[in-house]
Design a protein around this motif. Structure first.
Motif, PDB file in Angstrom:
ATOM      1  N   THR A 144      -2.824   1.407 -10.841  1.00 50.10           N
ATOM      2  CA  THR A 144      -3.249   0.997  -9.491  1.00 50.10           C
ATOM      3  C   THR A 144      -2.682  -0.358  -9.060  1.00 50.10           C
ATOM      4  N   LYS A 145      -2.098  -1.119  -9.976  1.00 47.00           N
ATOM      5  CA  LYS A 145      -1.535  -2.416  -9.585  1.00 47.00           C
ATOM      6  C   LYS A 145      -0.429  -2.223  -8.545  1.00 47.00           C
ATOM      7  N   HIS A 146      -0.566  -2.936  -7.416  1.00 52.24           N
ATOM      8  CA  HIS A 146       0.373  -2.861  -6.286  1.00 52.24           C
ATOM      9  C   HIS A 146       0.556  -1.422  -5.803  1.00 52.24           C
ATOM     10  N   LEU A 147      -0.524  -0.657  -5.858  1.00 50.39           N
ATOM     11  CA  LEU A 147      -0.493   0.701  -5.317  1.00 50.39           C
ATOM     12  C   LEU A 147      -0.155   0.667  -3.829  1.00 50.39           C
ATOM     13  N   PHE A 148      -0.619  -0.399  -3.168  1.00 47.25           N
ATOM     14  CA  PHE A 148      -0.318  -0.588  -1.753  1.00 47.25           C
ATOM     15  C   PHE A 148       0.719  -1.704  -1.614  1.00 47.25           C
ATOM     16  N   GLY A 149       1.912  -1.297  -1.181  1.00 48.37           N
ATOM     17  CA  GLY A 149       2.991  -2.257  -0.977  1.00 48.37           C
ATOM     18  C   GLY A 149       3.561  -2.126   0.419  1.00 48.37           C
ATOM     19  N   ALA A 150       4.728  -2.695   0.634  1.00 49.62           N
ATOM     20  CA  ALA A 150       5.347  -2.703   1.962  1.00 49.62           C
ATOM     21  C   ALA A 150       5.511  -1.289   2.515  1.00 49.62           C
ATOM     22  N   LYS A 151       5.940  -0.352   1.672  1.00 46.71           N
ATOM     23  CA  LYS A 151       6.133   1.019   2.133  1.00 46.71           C
ATOM     24  C   LYS A 151       4.826   1.625   2.626  1.00 46.71           C
ATOM     25  N   GLN A 152       3.765   1.419   1.845  1.00 48.96           N
ATOM     26  CA  GLN A 152       2.473   2.016   2.199  1.00 48.96           C
ATOM     27  C   GLN A 152       1.930   1.426   3.502  1.00 48.96           C
ATOM     28  N   PHE A 153       2.059   0.119   3.673  1.00 48.44           N
ATOM     29  CA  PHE A 153       1.568  -0.486   4.912  1.00 48.44           C
ATOM     30  C   PHE A 153       2.390  -0.013   6.118  1.00 48.44           C
ATOM     31  N   SER A 154       3.670   0.273   5.896  1.00 44.93           N
ATOM     32  CA  SER A 154       4.508   0.767   6.993  1.00 44.93           C
ATOM     33  C   SER A 154       4.131   2.183   7.400  1.00 44.93           C
ATOM     34  N   LEU A 155       3.515   2.927   6.492  1.00 45.33           N
ATOM     35  CA  LEU A 155       3.106   4.301   6.788  1.00 45.33           C
ATOM     36  C   LEU A 155       1.769   4.373   7.524  1.00 45.33           C
ATOM     37  N   MET A 156       1.026   3.289   7.502  1.00 41.84           N
ATOM     38  CA  MET A 156      -0.272   3.273   8.167  1.00 41.84           C
ATOM     39  C   MET A 156      -0.116   3.143   9.678  1.00 41.84           C
ATOM     40  N   LYS A 157      -1.119   3.595  10.406  1.00 39.90           N
ATOM     41  CA  LYS A 157      -1.104   3.471  11.858  1.00 39.90           C
ATOM     42  C   LYS A 157      -1.151   1.996  12.277  1.00 39.90           C
ATOM     43  N   PRO A 158      -0.483   1.627  13.361  1.00 37.44           N
ATOM     44  CA  PRO A 158      -0.592   0.242  13.850  1.00 37.44           C
ATOM     45  C   PRO A 158      -2.026  -0.116  14.249  1.00 37.44           C
ATOM     46  N   SER A 159      -2.846   0.894  14.503  1.00 33.24           N
ATOM     47  CA  SER A 159      -4.239   0.670  14.904  1.00 33.24           C
ATOM     48  C   SER A 159      -5.209   0.732  13.723  1.00 33.24           C
ATOM     49  N   SER A 160      -4.690   0.879  12.500  1.00 33.94           N
ATOM     50  CA  SER A 160      -5.558   1.078  11.344  1.00 33.94           C
ATOM     51  C   SER A 160      -5.982  -0.246  10.701  1.00 33.94           C
ATOM     52  N   PHE A 161      -7.083  -0.153   9.929  1.00 36.82           N
ATOM     53  CA  PHE A 161      -7.637  -1.321   9.244  1.00 36.82           C
ATOM     54  C   PHE A 161      -7.673  -1.069   7.742  1.00 36.82           C
ATOM     55  N   PHE A 162      -7.374  -2.120   6.984  1.00 39.52           N
ATOM     56  CA  PHE A 162      -7.316  -2.052   5.526  1.00 39.52           C
ATOM     57  C   PHE A 162      -8.463  -2.867   4.950  1.00 39.52           C
ATOM     58  N   ILE A 163      -9.345  -2.198   4.183  1.00 38.98           N
ATOM     59  CA  ILE A 163     -10.492  -2.858   3.572  1.00 38.98           C
ATOM     60  C   ILE A 163     -10.331  -2.796   2.061  1.00 38.98           C
ATOM     61  N   ASN A 164     -10.319  -3.946   1.402  1.00 40.73           N
ATOM     62  CA  ASN A 164     -10.160  -3.967  -0.056  1.00 40.73           C
ATOM     63  C   ASN A 164     -11.319  -4.712  -0.697  1.00 40.73           C
ATOM     64  N   ILE A 165     -12.144  -3.961  -1.437  1.00 37.85           N
ATOM     65  CA  ILE A 165     -13.225  -4.571  -2.215  1.00 37.85           C
ATOM     66  C   ILE A 165     -13.049  -4.215  -3.696  1.00 37.85           C
ATOM     67  N   GLY A 166     -11.894  -3.605  -4.046  1.00 39.35           N
ATOM     68  CA  GLY A 166     -11.636  -3.198  -5.430  1.00 39.35           C
ATOM     69  C   GLY A 166     -11.180  -4.376  -6.266  1.00 39.35           C
ATOM     70  N   ARG A 167      -9.882  -4.591  -6.316  1.00 39.84           N
ATOM     71  CA  ARG A 167      -9.277  -5.747  -6.971  1.00 39.84           C
ATOM     72  C   ARG A 167      -8.072  -6.177  -6.145  1.00 39.84           C
ATOM     73  N   GLY A 168      -7.835  -7.488  -6.089  1.00 36.82           N
ATOM     74  CA  GLY A 168      -6.783  -8.023  -5.243  1.00 36.82           C
ATOM     75  C   GLY A 168      -5.410  -7.498  -5.576  1.00 36.82           C
ATOM     76  N   GLU A 169      -5.137  -7.311  -6.856  1.00 38.06           N
ATOM     77  CA  GLU A 169      -3.796  -6.918  -7.279  1.00 38.06           C
ATOM     78  C   GLU A 169      -3.465  -5.460  -6.986  1.00 38.06           C
TER      79      GLU A 169
END
Length: 320
Positions: A208-233
């Motif tokens: 799961t480390k860096h599961l969300f990177g530049a590619k993943q954020f580019s695939l998200m909607k411009p109107s979407s919100f990212f909530i992370n309460i798991g682990r920062g990395e």
């Protein structure tokens, strides 16, 4: 005859100490947050509840009596798992204790970002009457919940009350009645364009480390919100900053960070589409009660019967 020993590295209410003592009347129980209370007992302890600095050094010694550690946290990535595994020490986590407070925090962040509560608080401090261009609502939207354990499931229950479409993600891919769709982490890129909200409740592992990177954020909607309460990395923080700064996503609610406390020079502090909380999503008045009475005491009963503690037993191969 030498008494068997248990160390609890937290200061807990006397009623909980009594509950534990009743379960092990012939044991010596050492309780307290101050290391000076229990340091000299580390070599003799059979059970340790809580993990503090100095315990890792104990594992390097000879004639170790330690058989079981009960973590006071849900995440165990900060512990020497390979050493514990090699010493055949059982480890149980506090997973499940946080389901209510963290699911509440997830929706607090989602609602605040959607209804621009954070902006209105800033306006109030300036005595400024401004609409802030508010126009979004949660009802009927799609939420992707990454990690469908106790926290993810409770988040899904709340989401259904808002009439949301729930996409769940768990490594097993096993379906759940509170998820309209269930996927595995390998299908991450397929899911992201569908989601209006991403809620990350995953543990930190090599997978799961860096599961969300530049590619993943580019695939998200411009109107979407990212909530992370798991682990920062779990998120590449620099990639997340760039996605937020460049408005590739609408905003983020963050309780965890790659380095904590968050560096005062981090750009996350400056971004107006980010809400920051200091790793407090799991804080609750009921923490000790749930940990001791719902997890530790039932596990202790099984341990005394000569069985592995069954609740939240960590799989060292998986890392959680």
């Amino acid at each position: 005859m030498t008494k068997r020993k248990m160390i609890i590295t937290h200061s807990i209410h006397e009623s909980y100490i009594q509950d534990i003592q009743e379960a092990v009347p012939d044991w010596e129980i050492i309780v307290g947050k101050d290391p000076h209370i229990w340091q000299e007992h580390l070599q003799d302890a059979e059970i340790i509840a809580g993990w503090k600095k100095g315990i890792a050094e104990l594992l390097e010694g000879d004639n170790l009596k330690l058989k079981w550690i009960q973590s006071w946290s849900a995440g165990v990535n900060y512990m020497p798992l390979s050493v514990l595994s090699s010493q055949n020490i059982k480890l149980t986590s506090a997973a499940g204790v946080h389901a209510y407070p963290i699911s509440e925090t997830i929706f607090a962040l989602m609602l605040a970002l959607t209804r621009k509560i954070d902006q209105y608080v800033k306006n109030q401090q300036q005595k400024k009457w401004h609409h802030a261009d508010i126009n979004l609502e949660i009802h009927g939207k799609t939420i992707g919940i990454f990690g469908f354990g106790a926290i993810g499931k409770e988040t899904a229950k709340i989401a259904k009350a808002f009439g949301m479409h729930v996409i769940g993600v768990r490594f097993s891919g096993k379906s759940d009645p509170y998820a309209d769709e269930m996927y595995t982490a390998e299908e991450l890129d397929e899911i992201l364009p569908k989601c209006d909200y991403i809620a990350v409740t995953l543990p930190l592992t090599d997978e799961t480390k860096h599961l969300f990177g530049a590619k993943q954020f580019s695939l998200m909607k411009p109107s979407s919100f990212f909530i992370n309460i798991g682990r920062g990395e779990i998120a590449d923080e620099q990639a997340l900053i760039e996605a937020l700064r460049d408005k590739k996503i609408a905003g983020a609610g963050l309780d965890v960070f790659e380095k904590e406390p968050l560096d005062e020079n981090s750009l996350l502090w400056e971004l107006d589409n980010v809400i920051i909380t200091p790793h407090t999503a799991g804080s609750t008045e009921h923490y000790d009660q749930r940990l001791i009475r719902d997890i530790f005491l039932p596990n202790l009963k099984q341990y005394l019967a000569g069985e592995d503690p069954p609740i939240n037993l960590v799989d060292y191969k998986k890392g959680y």
